[in-house]
Design a protein around this motif. Structure first.
Motif, short mmCIF file in Angstrom:
data_model
loop_
_atom_site.label_atom_id
_atom_site.label_comp_id
_atom_site.label_asym_id
_atom_site.label_seq_id
_atom_site.Cartn_x
_atom_site.Cartn_y
_atom_site.Cartn_z
N HIS A 220 0.81 -1.22 0.00
CA HIS A 220 0.00 0.00 0.00
C HIS A 220 0.85 1.27 0.00
O HIS A 220 0.30 2.38 -0.06
CB HIS A 220 -0.93 -0.01 1.21
N VAL A 221 2.17 1.11 0.08
CA VAL A 221 3.07 2.27 0.06
C VAL A 221 3.36 2.62 -1.39
O VAL A 221 4.39 2.26 -1.97
CB VAL A 221 4.37 1.97 0.84
N ARG A 222 2.44 3.34 -1.99
CA ARG A 222 2.55 3.72 -3.40
C ARG A 222 1.69 4.95 -3.64
O ARG A 222 0.86 5.31 -2.81
CB ARG A 222 2.11 2.58 -4.31
N GLY A 223 1.90 5.59 -4.79
CA GLY A 223 1.08 6.75 -5.15
C GLY A 223 1.14 7.86 -4.13
O GLY A 223 2.21 8.26 -3.68
N ARG A 224 -0.03 8.36 -3.73
CA ARG A 224 -0.10 9.47 -2.79
C ARG A 224 0.46 9.08 -1.42
O ARG A 224 1.04 9.91 -0.71
CB ARG A 224 -1.53 9.96 -2.64
N ILE A 229 4.68 9.80 2.68
CA ILE A 229 5.73 9.24 3.54
C ILE A 229 7.07 9.92 3.27
O ILE A 229 7.81 10.25 4.21
CB ILE A 229 5.83 7.72 3.32
N LEU A 230 7.40 10.15 2.00
CA LEU A 230 8.66 10.83 1.67
C LEU A 230 8.66 12.26 2.20
O LEU A 230 9.67 12.73 2.75
CB LEU A 230 8.88 10.83 0.16
N ALA A 335 -2.11 13.84 6.89
CA ALA A 335 -3.50 13.87 6.43
C ALA A 335 -3.62 13.17 5.08
O ALA A 335 -4.56 12.39 4.84
CB ALA A 335 -3.99 15.31 6.33
N MET A 336 -2.68 13.44 4.17
CA MET A 336 -2.69 12.78 2.87
C MET A 336 -2.56 11.27 3.02
O MET A 336 -3.27 10.50 2.35
CB MET A 336 -1.55 13.31 1.99
N LEU A 337 -1.66 10.85 3.89
CA LEU A 337 -1.45 9.42 4.10
C LEU A 337 -2.71 8.75 4.64
O LEU A 337 -3.14 7.71 4.13
CB LEU A 337 -0.28 9.22 5.08
N SER A 338 -3.31 9.33 5.67
CA SER A 338 -4.51 8.75 6.26
C SER A 338 -5.67 8.68 5.28
O SER A 338 -6.39 7.68 5.22
CB SER A 338 -4.92 9.54 7.51
#
Length: 406
Positions: A220-224, A229-230, A335-338
């Motif tokens: 799931h660590v992809r896209g937005r 995360i970066l 916020a983006m990650l969640s």
């Protein structure tokens, strides 16, 4: 469709409890941050070791992050956060013992355990959004982050009172504030265990089974999510690397402990005081734009701090801007990650993000001492500024892709 203006009463209680805990825990974190590097320098007898304080704190936070996320996924946020705060309390106590014994190894061990409080602090912001409506994620998260302001600003200014307490109990002056940390973390752990009901994640996890391992989270660590995360990790590395050596830089230029404590207080105020604004901007203006704003402020901060020389007022401005840039980037990134994750997978992907964040901070703190010792504080700031480049490039690339798809 749910009304974005309404808030579940349980969500209100959860945010209120988390906010109260953050005030108390923030005192402990602020007190420890203000003296950590100076304490390591005093025990080791070398400025070259001072950067190891932040390294140990961030490595400790990283070490506790995934276990706490796993506990949260299985048992809920309440036991995970309680464990983090109480381990942080034990770390502060061990640090005091190390200072009293004049043992660098014990001090560093204590700081690793102290780092568990940072893991609890970070995961509290995610606990605030487990039950939040999609349009309120940034604001719910930022309210808990903002609550850290009160304690975190008070904490660094406890160096004077901490020294007075240290004299009374017969320990080194710089270890005094760590006593406040131990008490603050212990209270935070007990408050979380007793008052955080209903558990936010157990209720939210009704949507489906929780992930049980890091491998389940990695796809799931992809896209937005990857961009978020970066952005979080790189911004934290910039902030930690500059902040970690600022007390040493100021002390070497003749600044008093009170002025150093004030500077760190202003820095922490920059990190947390404007967080509701950053959450609102993330919800209304967009997370990507808010991250770009944060990166721009970080660039300005490194320029101001890196060219400060002997100017105490300029270093104060630079450190305040450093906190504001961190706030915009990390809150919008979280916020983006969640928002980009389904509820069942959230805890471990969020834990992976915090792990990346803390490892980036540890790496930045580790290199910071070396860079300052060999090339100076200005070079450190220039190197930190370079870390904003990949974040800006990835965010702009993602916006272009979204525009083409749209």
């Amino acid at each position: 469709m749910s009304d974005p203006t309404t808030v579940d009463p349980a969500q209100k209680r959860i945010v209120s409890v988390l906010s109260a805990v953050q005030v108390i825990g923030g005192i402990g974190n602020g007190a420890g941050l203000a003296v950590g590097a100076l304490l390591v320098k005093d025990v080791s007898g070398s400025s070259g070791w001072s950067g190891m304080a932040v390294v140990m704190l961030t490595l400790g936070a990283a070490a506790f992050t995934i276990p706490m996320a796993s506990i949260a996924a299985r048992k809920g946020r309440r036991p995970a956060l309680s464990l983090g705060w109480l381990c942080g309390a034990s770390g502060a106590a061990v640090t005091v013992l190390g200072a009293q014994a004049d043992s660098l190894a014990i001090v560093l061990l204590g700081l690793v355990l102290f780092g568990a409080s940072t893991a609890a602090n970070l995961q509290s912001r995610f606990a605030a959004v487990d039950r939040a409506e999609p349009g309120q994620i940034g604001r719910a998260l930022s309210l808990v982050v903002w609550s850290t302001t009160v304690g975190a600003v008070i904490g660094p200014n406890l160096t004077g009172p901490g020294a007075a307490v240290a004299d009374q109990v017969g320990i080194p002056d710089l270890a005094g504030p760590m006593l406040f940390s131990a008490v603050g973390f212990a209270i935070s752990g007990l408050m979380t265990f007793v008052l955080l009901r209903p558990d936010p994640l157990i209720r939210a996890a009704d949507a489906g089974p929780a992930a049980r391992g890091v491998r389940a989270a990695l796809p799931h660590v992809r896209g937005r999510a990857l961009t978020a995360i970066l952005a979080i990790a790189a911004s934290h590395a910039v902030m930690v690397s500059v902040m970690a050596l600022t007390p040493v830089h100021m002390q070497d230029h003749g600044s008093s402990l009170n002025i150093i404590g004030l500077t760190i207080s202003l820095h922490i105020a920059g990190m947390f005081a404007l967080s509701p604004l950053m959450g609102w901007l993330s919800d209304r203006w967009g997370a990507e734009r808010t991250i770009l704003l944060g990166q721009s402020i970080l660039l300005l901060a490194t320029f101001v701090a890196g060219t400060s020389g002997h100017s105490e007022s300029q270093i104060m401005v630079g450190l305040t801007l450093l906190g504001v840039g961190w706030s915009a980037s990390v809150i919008a990134g979280a916020a983006m990650l969640s928002a980009s994750l389904e509820v069942p997978i959230r805890p471990l992907v969020q834990g992976f993000s915090d792990l990346s964040m803390n490892l980036a901070g540890a790496f930045g703190g580790l290199l910071a001492g070396v860079v300052v010792a060999t090339s100076g504080f200005g070079t450190l700031n220039a190197a930190a500024a370079v870390l904003t480049v990949p974040v800006i490039a990835l965010v702009l690339s993602g916006r272009r892709v979204a525009a083409r798809i749209g």
